[in-house]
Design a protein around this motif. Structure first.
Motif, PDB file in Angstrom:
ATOM      1  N   GLN A 133      71.827  45.473  20.761  1.00 23.48           N
ATOM      2  CA  GLN A 133      70.778  44.544  21.188  1.00 23.48           C
ATOM      3  C   GLN A 133      69.446  45.026  20.617  1.00 23.48           C
ATOM      4  OE1 GLN A 133      71.933  45.117  25.478  1.00 23.48           O
ATOM      5  NE2 GLN A 133      71.348  42.974  25.564  1.00 23.48           N
ATOM      6  N   SER A 134      68.567  44.088  20.309  1.00 28.85           N
ATOM      7  CA  SER A 134      67.293  44.422  19.671  1.00 28.85           C
ATOM      8  C   SER A 134      66.153  43.706  20.369  1.00 28.85           C
ATOM      9  CB  SER A 134      67.263  43.931  18.220  1.00 28.85           C
ATOM     10  OG  SER A 134      68.481  44.134  17.583  1.00 28.85           O
ATOM     11  N   PHE A 135      64.977  44.307  20.301  1.00 28.95           N
ATOM     12  CA  PHE A 135      63.758  43.570  20.623  1.00 28.95           C
ATOM     13  C   PHE A 135      62.642  44.047  19.719  1.00 28.95           C
ATOM     14  CE2 PHE A 135      63.356  47.028  23.929  1.00 28.95           C
ATOM     15  CZ  PHE A 135      62.148  47.568  23.507  1.00 28.95           C
TER      16      PHE A 135
ATOM     17  N   PRO B 275      61.824  36.308  20.043  1.00 27.48           N
ATOM     18  CA  PRO B 275      62.509  36.399  18.747  1.00 27.48           C
ATOM     19  C   PRO B 275      61.926  35.438  17.713  1.00 27.48           C
ATOM     20  CG  PRO B 275      64.100  36.305  20.548  1.00 27.48           C
ATOM     21  CD  PRO B 275      62.745  36.064  21.159  1.00 27.48           C
ATOM     22  N   THR B 276      61.419  34.281  18.130  1.00 29.92           N
ATOM     23  CA  THR B 276      60.855  33.356  17.129  1.00 29.92           C
ATOM     24  C   THR B 276      59.479  33.833  16.657  1.00 29.92           C
ATOM     25  OG1 THR B 276      60.290  32.002  19.040  1.00 29.92           O
ATOM     26  CG2 THR B 276      62.012  31.168  17.614  1.00 29.92           C
ATOM     27  N   GLU B 277      58.741  34.471  17.566  1.00 35.33           N
ATOM     28  CA  GLU B 277      57.415  34.980  17.202  1.00 35.33           C
ATOM     29  C   GLU B 277      57.538  36.158  16.227  1.00 35.33           C
ATOM     30  OE1 GLU B 277      55.781  36.803  20.669  1.00 35.33           O
ATOM     31  OE2 GLU B 277      53.911  37.329  19.693  1.00 35.33           O
TER      32      GLU B 277
ATOM     33  N   THR C 234      48.344  49.130  13.778  1.00 36.66           N
ATOM     34  CA  THR C 234      47.435  48.062  13.355  1.00 36.66           C
ATOM     35  C   THR C 234      47.445  46.977  14.443  1.00 36.66           C
ATOM     36  OG1 THR C 234      49.233  46.924  12.216  1.00 36.66           O
ATOM     37  CG2 THR C 234      47.920  48.457  10.892  1.00 36.66           C
ATOM     38  N   ALA C 235      46.471  46.086  14.376  1.00 38.23           N
ATOM     39  CA  ALA C 235      46.375  45.044  15.412  1.00 38.23           C
ATOM     40  C   ALA C 235      47.625  44.168  15.434  1.00 38.23           C
ATOM     41  CB  ALA C 235      45.137  44.202  15.173  1.00 38.23           C
ATOM     42  N   ASP C 236      48.262  43.994  14.251  1.00 38.17           N
ATOM     43  CA  ASP C 236      49.458  43.144  14.176  1.00 38.17           C
ATOM     44  C   ASP C 236      50.747  43.980  14.132  1.00 38.17           C
ATOM     45  OD1 ASP C 236      49.052  44.242  11.699  1.00 38.17           O
ATOM     46  OD2 ASP C 236      49.473  42.404  10.572  1.00 38.17           O
TER      47      ASP C 236
END
Ligand code: SAM
Length: 154
Positions: A147-149, A124-126, A91-93
């Motif tokens: 670790q994550s992204f 991370p805040t977004e 999806t776009a988001d």
């Protein structure tokens, strides 16, 4: 629980991992998920050629095998080709959440995302990590430094 209104599909190559996950889902009375024994890229490629492909809102790649030797990197789940296949299904988001306890695989995955035309690394805040659930593998990884992204469609 954030994902309770979403339908989730869990993938693994190994039958015993799928069977264990199905038992846990049954015990927890979770009806909004299914498990499929499949190779991740092949599964997504099959979805993409359906007459009405599903739209994917979230994809998690959690502790997939790091394949430390360079000649084995082609076996890593997170590849540019996986992002190619995923983009039209997303999806776009859409958000792609990646976590590993292997620093080299983490750097490799970040590079794959940040150099891909259709995906970008989110801050991370977004895009905060959507929820935490410590799996057997995550429990082992906590002894190290997972670790994550999160990545987003461009
Ligand atoms: C370290 S375990 C992590 C399992 C689970 N994601 C977790 O976090 O607890 C890695 C799993 O990835 C599966 N796997 C490896 N390559 C795969 C692929 N290309 N497609 C689907 N599953 C894969 C393996 O069978 C193995 O069960």
């Amino acid at each position: 629980m954030p994902l309770e209104n979403e339908f989730c599909v869990g993938l693994d190559l190994l039958a015993d991992r799928i069977a264990r996950a199905e038992r846990k889902a049954h015990r927890a009375k979770l009806a909004n998920l299914a498990f499929v024994q499949a190779e991740a890229a092949l599964f997504l490629s099959a979805l993409a050629v359906l007459p009405r492909p599903p739209r994917l809102r979230r994809v998690f790649v959690l502790f997939s095998d790091p394949w430390p030797k360079r000649r084995h990197w082609k076996h890593r789940v997170l590849q540019s080709s996986l992002l190619d296949t995923l983009a039209p299904l997303a999806t776009a988001d859409a958000e792609l959440h990646f976590r590993t306890d292997h620093p080299d695989y983490f750097a490799y995955a970040q590079e794959v995302v940040s150099t891909h035309a259709l995906w970008r690394l989110a801050t991370p805040t977004e895009a905060p990590w959507p929820f935490e659930h410590v799996s057997v593998f995550e429990e082992r990884a906590l002894a190290g430094a997972p670790q994550s992204f999160t990545a987003r469609r461009v």
